[in-house]
Design an enzyme around this catalytic site. Structure first.
Site, mmCIF file in Angstrom:
data_model
loop_
_atom_site.group_PDB
_atom_site.id
_atom_site.type_symbol
_atom_site.label_atom_id
_atom_site.label_comp_id
_atom_site.label_asym_id
_atom_site.label_seq_id
_atom_site.Cartn_x
_atom_site.Cartn_y
_atom_site.Cartn_z
ATOM 1 N N THR A 103 2.370 -17.828 -105.140
ATOM 2 C CA THR A 103 1.160 -17.158 -105.628
ATOM 3 C C THR A 103 0.129 -17.159 -104.495
ATOM 4 O O THR A 103 -0.386 -18.224 -104.129
ATOM 5 C CB THR A 103 0.570 -17.889 -106.848
ATOM 6 N N LYS A 178 -0.525 -11.231 -110.537
ATOM 7 C CA LYS A 178 -0.335 -12.674 -110.761
ATOM 8 C C LYS A 178 -1.685 -13.395 -110.818
ATOM 9 O O LYS A 178 -1.893 -14.298 -111.632
ATOM 10 C CB LYS A 178 0.547 -13.245 -109.642
ATOM 11 N N LYS A 246 -6.678 -23.091 -107.079
ATOM 12 C CA LYS A 246 -6.447 -22.110 -106.001
ATOM 13 C C LYS A 246 -6.357 -20.703 -106.566
ATOM 14 O O LYS A 246 -6.939 -19.757 -106.043
ATOM 15 C CB LYS A 246 -5.171 -22.516 -105.250
#
Ligand code: NAP
Length: 294
Positions: A103, A178, A246
């Site tokens: 990701t 995502k 994150k």
């Protein structure tokens, strides 16, 4: 003897997700070989004992394989695995494929894709939705973008690692999708933990809250799965909290770039930062509950 028609595949990054995904590639028997690498090389041992090959660098993996998959922590790790000495890029030549399933943000993915393509390789980004258990069970949802031919070529691998894959367009589209998905998830978990905390502080049973939520339109597998751990304040990592933070950070940066207001996600991000500062970064992201307990 290896079937010459079978692809040889590689896997770079054997963390919580990568190890399970590489194991499913290995167990499927669909590939002529599965070659693995991890920064901490000892993490290759279990898969090697099960029949995988290991290589000393990502470049060696790529050189030995038709297609290599990557599953790295964050943009810094994804870039390091590709651009460092002995990285993926050093092994790429015409016809080889690299599929980065980490990701990351669009800029990272684009930088990797352009570098791979410039050396004659093909690139697909393939971030996944689903955590440790779906990775083990081969039930991930895979968001794909980039080279359509490579995307089609790796369908058997995606079918082994996931229950469904989507082709979303040019490189960057899957990275963005995502981040949107995980922004929603991080905000949901933040709201859920605040509800659990308020229920407790106001003298209500958290089990009753869980049951009531589970019977209405807000019912979802995540609350049901994470609720009991939150009540015990035990957070064995399936999705490490530092990675959820994150993802919120990267989603907020995307919102900034597009001038899209994201006040709910921005508030959730602060809770994850607080939990990280409390030393909870390597625990499951449900440990954001601890940010409500300071
Ligand atoms: P993880 O267990 O923390 O594993 C991270 C991997 O990245 C390890 O193989 C680690 O190597 C490697 N790494 C870190 N820094 C590196 C560097 N500078 N150079 C090379 N390798 C480096 O994470 P994970 O849960 O498997 O997640 C991997 C990716 O999938 C992340 O992008 C995460 O956001 C995403 N994801 C995770 C989940 C989940 O539920 N866990 C679900 C969907 C997506 P070492 O072993 O040497 O540290």
């Amino acid at each position: 003897m290896a079937d010459a028609t079978k692809l040889s595949v590689g896997f770079v990054g054997l963390g919580i997700m990568g190890e399970a995904m590489a194991r499913n590639l290995l167990k499927s028997g669909l590939f002529s070989s599965v070659t693995v690498w991890n920064r901490t090389l000892s993490k290759c041992d279990a898969l090697v004992a099960e029949g995988a090959l290991s290589a000393p660098t990502p470049a060696d993996v790529v050189a030995a394989c038709d297609v290599t998959f990557g599953m790295l922590a964050d943009p810094e790790a994804a870039l390091a695995a590709v651009f460092n000495e002995g990285g993926v890029l050093a092994g790429i030549s015409a016809g080889k494929g690299y599929v980065d399933m980490s990701t990351v943000d669009e800029a990272t993915s684009t930088k990797i894709g352009e570098a791979v393509t410039a050396k004659g390789g093909k690139f697909v980004e393939g971030p996944v939705s689903g955590s440790k258990k779906p990775a083990i069970d081969g039930q991930l949802v895979i968001m794909g973008a980039g080279d359509k031919e490579l995307y089609e070529l790796v369908q058997p691998a995606f079918a082994v690692m996931g229950k469904k894959s989507f082709y979303l367009g040019a490189t960057g589209a899957a990275a963005r999708m995502k981040l949107v998905v995980n922004m929603v998830m991080g905000s949901m978990m933040g709201a859920f933990c605040e509800g659990m905390a308020l229920a407790d502080k106001s003298g209500l049973e958290q089990t009753a809250l869980l049951e009531i939520l589970g019977l209405g339109a807000m019912a979802n597998p995540m609350f049901a799965m994470k609720g009991p751990g939150i009540m015990q304040r035990a957070y064995p990592p399936a999705f490490p909290l530092k990675h959820q933070q994150k993802d919120l950070r990267l989603a907020l940066a995307l919102g900034d770039a597009l001038n899209q207001p994201l006040p709910v996600a921005a508030a959730a991000n602060e809770a994850y930062k607080t939990a990280k500062a409390l030393g909870r970064g390597d625990q499951d992201f449900a440990a954001v509950y601890e940010a409500t307990q300071k």
